[in-house]
Write a protein that holds these residues in place. Structure first.
Motif, PDB file in Angstrom:
ATOM      1  N   THR A  17     -97.624 -27.861  -1.432  1.00 48.24           N
ATOM      2  CA  THR A  17     -97.670 -28.917  -2.515  1.00 48.24           C
ATOM      3  C   THR A  17     -98.807 -28.497  -3.421  1.00 48.24           C
ATOM      4  N   LEU A  18     -98.214 -28.266  -4.696  1.00 49.93           N
ATOM      5  CA  LEU A  18     -99.113 -27.659  -5.918  1.00 49.93           C
ATOM      6  C   LEU A  18     -99.532 -29.041  -6.690  1.00 49.93           C
ATOM      7  N   HIS A  19    -100.803 -29.117  -7.108  1.00 52.32           N
ATOM      8  CA  HIS A  19    -101.268 -29.941  -8.098  1.00 52.32           C
ATOM      9  C   HIS A  19    -101.664 -29.191  -9.386  1.00 52.32           C
ATOM     10  N   GLU A  20    -101.742 -27.936  -9.266  1.00 49.21           N
ATOM     11  CA  GLU A  20    -101.843 -26.984 -10.497  1.00 49.21           C
ATOM     12  C   GLU A  20    -101.191 -25.573 -10.077  1.00 49.21           C
ATOM     13  N   LEU A  21    -100.823 -24.905 -11.080  1.00 50.60           N
ATOM     14  CA  LEU A  21    -100.228 -23.731 -11.011  1.00 50.60           C
ATOM     15  C   LEU A  21    -101.219 -22.673 -11.707  1.00 50.60           C
ATOM     16  N   GLU A  22    -101.109 -21.541 -10.995  1.00 48.11           N
ATOM     17  CA  GLU A  22    -102.092 -20.466 -11.387  1.00 48.11           C
ATOM     18  C   GLU A  22    -101.162 -19.220 -11.898  1.00 48.11           C
ATOM     19  N   LEU A  23    -101.239 -19.136 -13.001  1.00 49.12           N
ATOM     20  CA  LEU A  23    -100.801 -17.671 -13.654  1.00 49.12           C
ATOM     21  C   LEU A  23    -101.519 -16.505 -13.543  1.00 49.12           C
ATOM     22  N   ASP A  24    -101.199 -15.714 -12.848  1.00 51.03           N
ATOM     23  CA  ASP A  24    -102.114 -14.310 -12.603  1.00 51.03           C
ATOM     24  C   ASP A  24    -101.784 -13.097 -13.697  1.00 51.03           C
ATOM     25  N   PHE A  25    -102.241 -13.642 -14.763  1.00 49.74           N
ATOM     26  CA  PHE A  25    -101.857 -12.344 -15.789  1.00 49.74           C
ATOM     27  C   PHE A  25    -102.204 -11.117 -15.449  1.00 49.74           C
ATOM     28  N   ASN A  26    -103.552 -10.928 -14.471  1.00 43.86           N
ATOM     29  CA  ASN A  26    -104.022  -9.558 -14.247  1.00 43.86           C
ATOM     30  C   ASN A  26    -103.022  -8.851 -13.428  1.00 43.86           C
ATOM     31  N   SER A  27    -101.970  -9.615 -12.759  1.00 46.11           N
ATOM     32  CA  SER A  27    -100.880  -8.774 -11.924  1.00 46.11           C
ATOM     33  C   SER A  27     -99.939  -8.384 -12.511  1.00 46.11           C
ATOM     34  N   LEU A  28     -99.725  -8.719 -13.688  1.00 46.20           N
ATOM     35  CA  LEU A  28     -98.629  -8.470 -14.594  1.00 46.20           C
ATOM     36  C   LEU A  28     -98.527  -6.873 -15.010  1.00 46.20           C
ATOM     37  N   ARG A  29     -97.351  -6.042 -14.907  1.00 44.65           N
ATOM     38  CA  ARG A  29     -97.360  -4.775 -15.372  1.00 44.65           C
ATOM     39  C   ARG A  29     -96.133  -4.580 -16.317  1.00 44.65           C
ATOM     40  N   GLY A  30     -96.221  -3.703 -16.848  1.00 44.96           N
ATOM     41  CA  GLY A  30     -95.063  -3.188 -17.879  1.00 44.96           C
ATOM     42  C   GLY A  30     -93.544  -3.414 -17.272  1.00 44.96           C
ATOM     43  N   LEU A  31     -93.683  -3.105 -15.779  1.00 41.30           N
ATOM     44  CA  LEU A  31     -92.251  -3.172 -15.274  1.00 41.30           C
ATOM     45  C   LEU A  31     -91.809  -4.600 -15.119  1.00 41.30           C
ATOM     46  N   ASP A  32     -92.883  -5.636 -14.792  1.00 45.93           N
ATOM     47  CA  ASP A  32     -92.597  -6.838 -14.634  1.00 45.93           C
ATOM     48  C   ASP A  32     -92.021  -7.535 -16.129  1.00 45.93           C
ATOM     49  N   LEU A  33     -92.611  -7.185 -17.416  1.00 50.81           N
ATOM     50  CA  LEU A  33     -92.120  -7.393 -18.520  1.00 50.81           C
ATOM     51  C   LEU A  33     -90.819  -7.061 -18.718  1.00 50.81           C
ATOM     52  N   LEU A  34     -90.348  -5.884 -18.289  1.00 54.30           N
ATOM     53  CA  LEU A  34     -89.015  -5.226 -18.677  1.00 54.30           C
ATOM     54  C   LEU A  34     -87.964  -5.916 -17.782  1.00 54.30           C
ATOM     55  N   GLU A  35     -88.555  -6.376 -16.442  1.00 48.65           N
ATOM     56  CA  GLU A  35     -87.396  -7.115 -15.491  1.00 48.65           C
ATOM     57  C   GLU A  35     -87.339  -8.421 -15.981  1.00 48.65           C
ATOM     58  N   ALA A  36     -88.358  -9.083 -16.609  1.00 47.01           N
ATOM     59  CA  ALA A  36     -88.199 -10.513 -17.154  1.00 47.01           C
ATOM     60  C   ALA A  36     -87.238 -10.491 -18.414  1.00 47.01           C
ATOM     61  N   GLU A  37     -87.276  -9.359 -19.227  1.00 46.39           N
ATOM     62  CA  GLU A  37     -86.567  -9.133 -20.442  1.00 46.39           C
ATOM     63  C   GLU A  37     -85.153  -9.092 -19.727  1.00 46.39           C
ATOM     64  N   LYS A  38     -84.793  -8.158 -18.712  1.00 51.55           N
ATOM     65  CA  LYS A  38     -83.389  -7.895 -18.453  1.00 51.55           C
ATOM     66  C   LYS A  38     -82.919  -9.316 -17.866  1.00 51.55           C
ATOM     67  N   GLU A  39     -83.878 -10.140 -17.139  1.00 50.62           N
ATOM     68  CA  GLU A  39     -83.264 -11.445 -16.665  1.00 50.62           C
ATOM     69  C   GLU A  39     -83.008 -12.477 -17.678  1.00 50.62           C
ATOM     70  N   ALA A  62     -92.306 -17.056 -13.860  1.00 55.17           N
ATOM     71  CA  ALA A  62     -91.810 -16.708 -12.646  1.00 55.17           C
ATOM     72  C   ALA A  62     -92.483 -15.350 -12.053  1.00 55.17           C
ATOM     73  N   LYS A  63     -92.879 -14.219 -12.601  1.00 55.25           N
ATOM     74  CA  LYS A  63     -93.236 -13.065 -12.133  1.00 55.25           C
ATOM     75  C   LYS A  63     -94.878 -13.066 -11.822  1.00 55.25           C
ATOM     76  N   ILE A  64     -95.433 -14.037 -12.229  1.00 54.41           N
ATOM     77  CA  ILE A  64     -97.154 -14.047 -12.436  1.00 54.41           C
ATOM     78  C   ILE A  64     -97.549 -15.385 -11.493  1.00 54.41           C
ATOM     79  N   SER A  65     -96.524 -16.271 -10.861  1.00 53.03           N
ATOM     80  CA  SER A  65     -96.757 -17.353  -9.922  1.00 53.03           C
ATOM     81  C   SER A  65     -96.082 -17.532  -9.007  1.00 53.03           C
ATOM     82  N   VAL A  66     -95.989 -18.374  -8.073  1.00 56.77           N
ATOM     83  CA  VAL A  66     -95.633 -18.648  -6.724  1.00 56.77           C
ATOM     84  C   VAL A  66     -94.131 -19.339  -7.162  1.00 56.77           C
TER      85      VAL A  66
END
Length: 95
Positions: A17-39, A62-66
């Motif tokens: 159960t979540l009351h807040e959401l963590e967006l972990d921008f540190n974990s983001l890689r270029g590949l994640d951005l390219l995959e998000a673009e494809k999606e 979705a790439k940087i959260s649960v």
């Protein structure tokens, strides 16, 4: 850099159960951005500038959260806006 988004209502993801959401921008890689673009493109997004697309923002979130993409797009409107605005700010170098 991680960004914590306080949710206006709790959500359940799996057994958590979540009351807040963590967006972990540190974990983001270029590949994640390219995959998000494809999606986003596969979902029919034809935006010329993906940095302005909420579909792309949701895919990045979705790439940087649960959350899955479907979880992100099913957030309450104000929570969805907080999440996509945080992604937009990051993509514009303001995050």
């Amino acid at each position: 850099m991680a960004k914590i988004i306080k949710l206006s209502e709790t959500i359940t993801v799996g057994n958590e159960t979540l009351h807040e959401l963590e967006l972990d921008f540190n974990s983001l890689r270029g590949l994640d951005l390219l995959e998000a673009e494809k999606e986003a493109r596969a979902l029919g997004d034809e935006s010329v500038m993906l940095t302005l697309s909420m579909t792309y923002h949701a895919a990045v979130a979705a790439k940087i959260s649960v959350l899955s993409y479907d979880d992100v797009i099913n957030l309450k409107g104000d929570d969805f806006t907080k999440v996509t605005n945080a992604v937009f700010a990051f993509l514009m170098g303001k995050g």
